[in-house]
Design an enzyme around this catalytic site. Sequence first.
Site, PDB file in Angstrom:
ATOM      1  CG  ASN A 248      -0.390  -0.052   2.653  1.00 42.51           C
ATOM      2  OD1 ASN A 248       0.708   0.816   3.212  1.00 42.51           O
ATOM      3  ND2 ASN A 248      -0.263  -1.075   3.449  1.00 42.51           N
TER       4      ASN A 248
ATOM      5  CE  LYS B  78       9.239 -11.891 -13.877  1.00 44.02           C
ATOM      6  NZ  LYS B  78      10.097 -10.900 -14.617  1.00 44.02           N
TER       7      LYS B  78
ATOM      8  CG  ASP C 203      -6.490  -4.921   5.788  1.00 39.52           C
ATOM      9  OD1 ASP C 203      -6.496  -5.340   7.230  1.00 39.52           O
ATOM     10  OD2 ASP C 203      -6.734  -4.196   5.576  1.00 39.52           O
TER      11      ASP C 203
ATOM     12  N   PRO D  53      -2.218 -11.962  10.171  1.00 34.99           N
ATOM     13  CG  PRO D  53      -0.086 -12.286  10.648  1.00 34.99           C
ATOM     14  CD  PRO D  53      -1.043 -12.160   9.064  1.00 34.99           C
ATOM     15  CG  ASP D  54      -6.155  -7.899  13.274  1.00 35.55           C
ATOM     16  OD1 ASP D  54      -5.663  -6.534  14.040  1.00 35.55           O
ATOM     17  OD2 ASP D  54      -7.153  -6.876  12.473  1.00 35.55           O
ATOM     18  CB  ILE D  55       0.342  -6.682  14.154  1.00 37.04           C
ATOM     19  CG1 ILE D  55       0.427  -7.482  12.557  1.00 37.04           C
ATOM     20  CG2 ILE D  55       1.124  -6.846  15.448  1.00 37.04           C
ATOM     21  CD1 ILE D  55       1.654  -6.610  11.976  1.00 37.04           C
ATOM     22  CB  VAL D  56      -3.426  -4.030  16.420  1.00 35.84           C
ATOM     23  CG1 VAL D  56      -4.872  -4.169  15.744  1.00 35.84           C
ATOM     24  CG2 VAL D  56      -3.125  -3.144  17.605  1.00 35.84           C
TER      25      VAL D  56
ATOM     26  CE  LYS E 232     -11.026  -0.818  10.769  1.00 35.59           C
ATOM     27  NZ  LYS E 232     -10.870   0.192   9.737  1.00 35.59           N
TER      28      LYS E 232
ATOM     29  CG  PHE F  69      -2.575   5.676  13.566  1.00 34.55           C
ATOM     30  CD1 PHE F  69      -1.990   4.844  14.541  1.00 34.55           C
ATOM     31  CD2 PHE F  69      -3.391   6.426  12.712  1.00 34.55           C
ATOM     32  CE1 PHE F  69      -0.934   6.124  14.515  1.00 34.55           C
ATOM     33  CE2 PHE F  69      -2.528   7.687  13.235  1.00 34.55           C
ATOM     34  CZ  PHE F  69      -1.743   7.286  13.958  1.00 34.55           C
TER      35      PHE F  69
HETATM   36  O1  PMT Z   1       2.494   6.069   6.514  1.00 32.15           O
HETATM   37  P1  PMT Z   1       2.163   7.524   6.293  1.00 32.15           P
HETATM   38  O2  PMT Z   1       1.975   7.789   4.989  1.00 32.15           O
HETATM   39  O3  PMT Z   1       3.113   8.583   7.180  1.00 32.15           O
HETATM   40  O4  PMT Z   1       0.477   6.945   6.331  1.00 32.15           O
HETATM   41  C1  PMT Z   1       0.163   7.097   7.498  1.00 32.15           C
HETATM   42  C2  PMT Z   1      -0.861   6.062   7.720  1.00 32.15           C
HETATM   43  C3  PMT Z   1      -2.499   6.706   6.507  1.00 32.15           C
HETATM   44  C4  PMT Z   1      -0.478   4.588   7.220  1.00 32.15           C
HETATM   45  C5  PMT Z   1      -1.331   6.035   9.099  1.00 32.15           C
HETATM   46  O5  PMT Z   1      -2.094   7.167   9.680  1.00 32.15           O
HETATM   47  C6  PMT Z   1      -2.424   5.519   9.706  1.00 32.15           C
HETATM   48  O6  PMT Z   1      -4.286   4.981   9.265  1.00 32.15           O
HETATM   49  N1  PMT Z   1      -2.586   3.355   9.653  1.00 32.15           N
HETATM   50  C7  PMT Z   1      -3.350   2.107  10.372  1.00 32.15           C
HETATM   51  C8  PMT Z   1      -3.460   1.683   8.829  1.00 32.15           C
HETATM   52  C9  PMT Z   1      -4.515   1.143   9.157  1.00 32.15           C
HETATM   53  O7  PMT Z   1      -3.964  -0.584   8.486  1.00 32.15           O
HETATM   54  O8  PMT Z   1      -5.743   1.196   9.511  1.00 32.15           O
HETATM   55  P2  PMT Z   1      -6.614  -0.185   9.747  1.00 32.15           P
HETATM   56  O9  PMT Z   1      -8.123   0.781   9.541  1.00 32.15           O
HETATM   57  O10 PMT Z   1      -7.092  -0.857   7.879  1.00 32.15           O
HETATM   58  O11 PMT Z   1      -6.306  -0.845  11.026  1.00 32.15           O
HETATM   59  C10 PMT Z   1      -6.953  -0.634  11.917  1.00 32.15           C
HETATM   60  C11 PMT Z   1      -5.470  -1.015  13.087  1.00 32.15           C
HETATM   61  O12 PMT Z   1      -5.395  -2.004  13.041  1.00 32.15           O
HETATM   62  C12 PMT Z   1      -4.739  -0.283  13.146  1.00 32.15           C
HETATM   63  O13 PMT Z   1      -3.794   0.411  13.763  1.00 32.15           O
HETATM   64  C13 PMT Z   1      -3.451  -0.816  12.022  1.00 32.15           C
HETATM   65  O14 PMT Z   1      -2.348  -0.789  12.050  1.00 32.15           O
HETATM   66  C14 PMT Z   1      -4.126  -2.010  12.357  1.00 32.15           C
HETATM   67  N2  PMT Z   1      -3.734  -3.739  11.992  1.00 32.15           N
HETATM   68  C15 PMT Z   1      -4.524  -3.902  10.587  1.00 32.15           C
HETATM   69  C16 PMT Z   1      -4.406  -4.794   9.837  1.00 32.15           C
HETATM   70  C17 PMT Z   1      -3.433  -5.830  10.735  1.00 32.15           C
HETATM   71  N3  PMT Z   1      -3.207  -6.779   9.239  1.00 32.15           N
HETATM   72  N4  PMT Z   1      -3.047  -5.977  11.847  1.00 32.15           N
HETATM   73  C18 PMT Z   1      -3.006  -4.141  12.287  1.00 32.15           C
HETATM   74  O15 PMT Z   1      -2.903  -4.631  13.611  1.00 32.15           O
END
Ligand code: PMT
Length: 400
Positions: free
Chosen positions: A214, A293, A283, A308-311, A340, A326
Amino acid sequence: MKNKRKVLKKVLKNKSVLLGVSGSVASYKAVDLIRRLREEGLSVTVVMTEAAGNFITRLSLEVASQNRVCTDLFSNPMAHITLPANADIFIVAPATANIIGKFANGIADDILSTCFLSFKGKVAIAPAMSWRIYENPFFQDNLKALLSRGVVQIGPDKGSLACGEEGMGKMADIATIVERIKSMLTKKDLQDEKVLVTAGPTREFIDPVRFISNRSSGKMGYSLAQAAFRRGAEVTLISGHSTLDRPDGVKFISVETSNDMLDAVNKEIESSTVFIMSAAVSDFMPLEMSEEKIEKSGELFLRLKQTPDIVSEVSKKRKRPFIIGFAAETGKHTERARRKLKEKNMDMIVFNDVTEPGSGFDADTNKVIIIDEEKETELPLLPKDSVADAILARMIEIRA
Ligand code: PMT
């Protein structure tokens, strides 16, 4: 950038820098340093040595600082008292071997060395000289004497020097000097915290040369890591691919995939008191990665599975840190961010609408709403540095 100035002025509000410029080929860099410090909202007053006048004019420094520059002890007989008394920090850049020698031995025979003796606050020096002089034991003794009395050394770096030789003696770059000054002026309200930050994108490989990823640049996460370090925390930054410079003073772990990021987080999380998940974890990942390749022929269908959803993994742990996540949304879907926050069992979530101009991916600014159980704090469009400080300030408030 009007907004940027306004907010940063608030952070370093009313702080003033006394900048000493001594005579080196690096003296011209003082103009850029002054410009950058003023952009951060600091006021700058310059004192320069006679030798510096061989390399840069007083007028250039006056224009850059918008303040009178003092060049000698006697034209303004009280300057060596009033200028240091009115400054919050004293920085000498470039600092020659001669001025460092005078400081270390209490010699006060010009405006700069006399200001040093009368200054009561924090002092930093950015040495600049030939590697031959830098390595000289007389010089090293003087430097050690200053450091043992609490003077902060910034640089020098190794590199190609004005004399044409390579070695240690190049003045630290301006960004490093500015960051160290900001850090010296910042209240250490995260002194006992261990902050783990994730940043940037993950790459999910389809084959050895192609991946799903991304637009995350890492800017938001790097700003958070630097801001936490500036406030006194021990900081570890786990970063996906990014072209940014590594933040000063921060332990850095580079990863590529979401599984790498999860492994790195699991290794670091036990000792962390705060976890900030600003990385844009992909995701989805391919169900299987091809070892070779994939050849180009007609249409290609990819089967994907969730990463995996790390958080969520972290928030399930029995002993868990304070968690800040975030929410990257396309539109003002704050209700999704709140969902979330709850579903992933976080303590705070930072909502950013990545479709807003100047916000989200790769921008230097961000427009966010900080959401926690108690309230929603909507911020104007701000530089990511200021957003980072606001997030940390709210975290400190909640935990107080
Ligand atoms: O890096 P920059 O160019 O400065 O841009 C900043 C940003 C837009 C990336 C940042 O501000 C931001 O929004 N980061 C979180 C992006 C994201 O994955 O959002 P989400 O709404 O999809 O996920 C919710 C939360 O779950 C996030 O904290 C994410 O890190 C976490 N997550 C998501 C997917 C996953 N598999 N594991 C996770 O832990």
